[in-house]
Design an enzyme around this catalytic site. Structure first.
Site, mmCIF file in Angstrom:
data_model
loop_
_atom_site.group_PDB
_atom_site.id
_atom_site.type_symbol
_atom_site.label_atom_id
_atom_site.label_comp_id
_atom_site.label_asym_id
_atom_site.label_seq_id
_atom_site.Cartn_x
_atom_site.Cartn_y
_atom_site.Cartn_z
ATOM 1 N N ARG A 294 0.797 -1.256 -0.062
ATOM 2 C CA ARG A 294 0.114 -0.003 0.016
ATOM 3 C C ARG A 294 0.729 1.238 0.074
ATOM 4 O O ARG A 294 0.618 2.274 -0.677
ATOM 5 C CB ARG A 294 -0.903 -0.063 1.180
ATOM 6 N N TYR A 434 -5.782 -1.119 -7.187
ATOM 7 C CA TYR A 434 -5.452 -2.393 -6.589
ATOM 8 C C TYR A 434 -5.072 -1.999 -5.126
ATOM 9 O O TYR A 434 -4.825 -0.798 -4.849
ATOM 10 C CB TYR A 434 -4.608 -3.197 -7.528
ATOM 11 N N GLU A 435 -4.441 -3.018 -4.448
ATOM 12 C CA GLU A 435 -4.218 -3.137 -3.106
ATOM 13 C C GLU A 435 -5.266 -2.680 -2.449
ATOM 14 O O GLU A 435 -4.989 -1.873 -1.170
ATOM 15 C CB GLU A 435 -2.822 -2.250 -2.770
ATOM 16 N N GLY A 436 -6.499 -3.028 -2.585
ATOM 17 C CA GLY A 436 -7.635 -2.348 -1.920
ATOM 18 C C GLY A 436 -7.990 -1.140 -2.500
ATOM 19 O O GLY A 436 -7.346 -0.267 -2.554
ATOM 20 N N GLN A 441 -10.017 1.853 1.283
ATOM 21 C CA GLN A 441 -8.792 2.582 2.109
ATOM 22 C C GLN A 441 -9.756 3.486 3.124
ATOM 23 O O GLN A 441 -9.422 3.391 4.351
ATOM 24 C CB GLN A 441 -7.912 3.222 1.342
#
Ligand SMILES: Cc1cc2nc3c(=O)[nH]c(=O)nc-3n(C[C@H](O)[C@H](O)[C@H](O)COP(=O)(O)OP(=O)(O)OC[C@H]3O[C@@H](n4cnc5c(N)ncnc54)[C@H](O)[C@@H]3O)c2cc1C
Length: 592
Positions: A294, A434-436, A441
């Site tokens: 992240r 991506y990455e959440g 977030q």
């Protein structure tokens, strides 16, 4: 072709004059002398400019190809990767026990910005490798560490993270990939993963897939998820490569950007996997990788904005259109350069104030990580955990906006592929997803991080902003331009947190409807704090007659711009938050 030059002066200013890394207050920081970091970053900058950036546009145009089950990365990527590998850059901050150089993360983070800015698609191959290294380093067995880490540290092998499945993205509880014990300590992994970055390619001898899967009979939902190492080639006792594992790339996704990075559908057809950590505790282990990822993604947003800004600035100085309304500035030419026009200035100042503030924010975050890991500092751990969704969500949303601004400076030429501005926009876009996703977030920030440890970390953040303002309020040169706006923005953030506390307990939608606004409000306060700290450092250096006067004056002016033109957005975000859930949730789904 677009150019990329590492912002060396800015790295130096932020690291040494603002964050004062050389003071040795964190273990290992005594090595970070000004001359040392300058030498490392200069070398990283040369590689970024001369090796990575020249393959960026060509890599975008050519993309990856799947030929008979083999994925070919774009021409030139292998050679560029070799330069990074041979220079030991991947293991800069890795454990010396496994071949790393043991440098603080903050230095690796600055190096990472140069790589991501020069060629994001390529840098992802070793970015994910570093993530896999960290997950195994923290959660793997001694045997797993000895087997995989040295090769990941050198970059001879690369890593991936496999979470997503066709029916399961954000909601990992829906995961179906199965891991059946084989009776010899290993597991049989079966299932399909999609969107796997660097899932298959010809840039390394082996690929170490970290795969989330469920062991049959385990708890339902996310509580039943375990993490496995599933290498492309099994590794023999002596460390040599053995049989090919039963996994393959079924398809390469056609996508909007990062064409040079292979986004793969991965089929696991009874592949042999090895459990990392404990059964059913896989999500925790994967989170080590995701939290690191992240921050790296936050930096991708910033790095694309920096690269796009550099090119927009050069164009604005070169392209002649129209005359300055206050009188010709290039009287001998047919027209003035774009940069004379206030509206073009606005776009450039938006970008400059964002990237410089964002850089300070990322590097400050990296010092917190160093403090948490190297000094076992719980307060730093709590603060970076709170700030991680802000870094990821705010810097990638704003980073994307910033690349669009840079594209706008080029007018129609920004829309034409030849100039490369469209690639910055397209590449930056994925970082919001991506990455959440950034929505997730914001949810993480408001739903979990804000109240974690009874709000201790957010209170500590507010206290540190307050203390900074109080300590410096006596300096009239800082007060009106920097500290007063920061005080107002911080009040807005506190009012928003208070609103969530009062209303969100009764009806969570009251908080969640405002979550993205809160994340942006928080991001602005962080950048406001960074600008106030940078203004103080610049002023001190000017007072001491130390450093490059023009650079320092420009810092002060850019900081004033951020405070005057960007920070007031906190008022708008607060108003939206305080309007509550009703305007957002008023319509029934059928009424849309
Ligand atoms: C180029 C690319 C590379 C990728 N690389 C990897 C990789 O290497 N490894 C990997 O495992 N995955 C990877 N991904 C997958 C990526 O992480 C997911 O696409 C992302 O997490 C979102 O999942 P989804 O696409 O299924 O969207 P969904 O989960 O279906 O979400 C759709 C939308 O709904 C919102 N939403 C969903 N649930 C909620 C909720 N509870 N509250 C509020 N909003 C919600 C989301 O924010 C989003 O806007 C990659 C994706 C792409 C496109």
């Amino acid at each position: 072709m677009p150019v990329y030059n590492a912002p060396l002066k800015d790295f130096d200013f932020v690291l040494h004059d603002v964050l004062k890394v050389q003071d040795g207050s964190t273990e290992g920081y005594e090595e970070l002398e000004r001359e040392f970091t300058a030498a490392i970053l200069e070398e990283a900058g040369k590689i970024a400019r001369d090796v990575l950036a020249p393959t960026n546009q060509a890599g975008d145009q050519q993309g990856c190809r799947l030929e008979n089950g083999v994925v070919r990365a774009p021409d030139g990527f292998r050679e560029a990767f070799d330069t990074v590998r041979e220079g030991g850059w991947i293991g800069l901050d890795c454990d010396p026990e496994y071949g790393g150089q043991g440098m603080p993360y903050v230095l690796a983070s600055a190096v990472g910005e140069t790589q991501s800015g020069a060629n994001m698609a390529l840098a992802m191959y070793w970015g994910l490798t570093h993530g896999a290294y960290s997950a195994i380093h923290v959660h793997g067995s001694e045997d797993q560490k000895q087997t995989y880490l040295p090769k990941l540290v050198t970059g001879e092998w690369t890593g991936t993270m496999n979470l997503t499945e066709p029916h399961c993205g954000t909601d990992l509880g829906l995961l179906r990939t199965k891991a059946e014990p084989k009776g010899d300590g290993s597991y049989k992994i079966s299932g399909q993963k999609i969107f796997i970055s660097a899932g298959e390619h010809d840039l390394a001898d082996n690929i170490v897939h970290l795969v989330l899967a469920k062991i049959p009979g385990g708890p339902d939902g996310v509580k039943g998820i375990s993490l496995f190492i599933v290498p492309k080639f099994l590794v023999n006792e002596d460390g040599s490569l053995g049989a090919r594992n039963d996994l393959s790339c079924g398809k390469l996704e056609e996508k909007m950007g990062i064409h040079g990075n292979a986004t793969c559908v991965m089929n696991y057809d009874g592949a042999t996997g090895f459990l990392v950590g404990e059964e059913h505790k896989g999500l925790r282990a994967m989170f080590t990788m995701m939290n690191e990822a992240r921050l790296a993604v936050a930096q991708q947003g910033l790095a694309q904005a920096e690269a796009a800004y550099q090119n927009a600035l050069a164009y604005a100085k070169d392209r002649l259109q129209g005359r300055a309304v206050t009188g010709a500035e290039n009287p001998d030419g047919p027209a003035d350069p774009l940069i004379v026009h206030p509206d073009v200035r606005r776009m450039l100042m938006d970008q400059k104030s964002f990237v410089e503030g964002g850089r300070a924010f990322v590097l400050w975050g990296a010092t917190l990580i160093d403090k948490a890991h190297r000094d076992d500092d719980a307060a730093a751990e709590g603060l970076i955990s709170l700030l991680t969704p802000v870094l990821k969500g705010f810097l990638t949303d704003k980073g994307f906006d910033s690349t669009v601004q840079a594209q706008q400076v080029f007018g129609g030429h920004g829309y034409i592929e030849e100039w490369g501005m469209s690639q910055f926009v397209r590449d930056a876009r994925i970082a919001m997803i991506y990455e959440g996703t950034n929505g997730i977030q914001a949810l993480d920030l408001v739903g979990r991080k804000l109240a974690s440890d009874n709000g201790k970390h957010v209170m500590a953040f507010f206290e540190s902003v307050k203390a900074f303002i109080k300590d410096n309020e006596g300096d009239e040169r800082l007060k009106a331009g920097y500290l007063d706006p920061l005080k107002q923005a911080s009040k807005d953030l506190q009012a928003a947190a208070m609103f969530f506390m009062e209303k969100g307990m009764k009806n969570p939608n009251e908080a969640l409807a405002g979550s993205t606004d809160f994340m942006h409000l928080f991001g602005h306060v962080c950048l406001g704090l960074m600008w106030a700290r940078m203004a103080k450092a610049a002023q001190e250096k000017l007072d001491a007659g130390d450093g490059d006067r023009d650079f320092l004056q420009a810092k002060l002016a850019t900081g004033r711009y951020y405070m005057a033109r960007q920070l007031p957005a906190t008022g708008m975000h607060l108003a939206r938050i305080q309007s509550g859930a009703e305007p957002v949730m008023a319509l029934e789904a059928e009424a849309f």
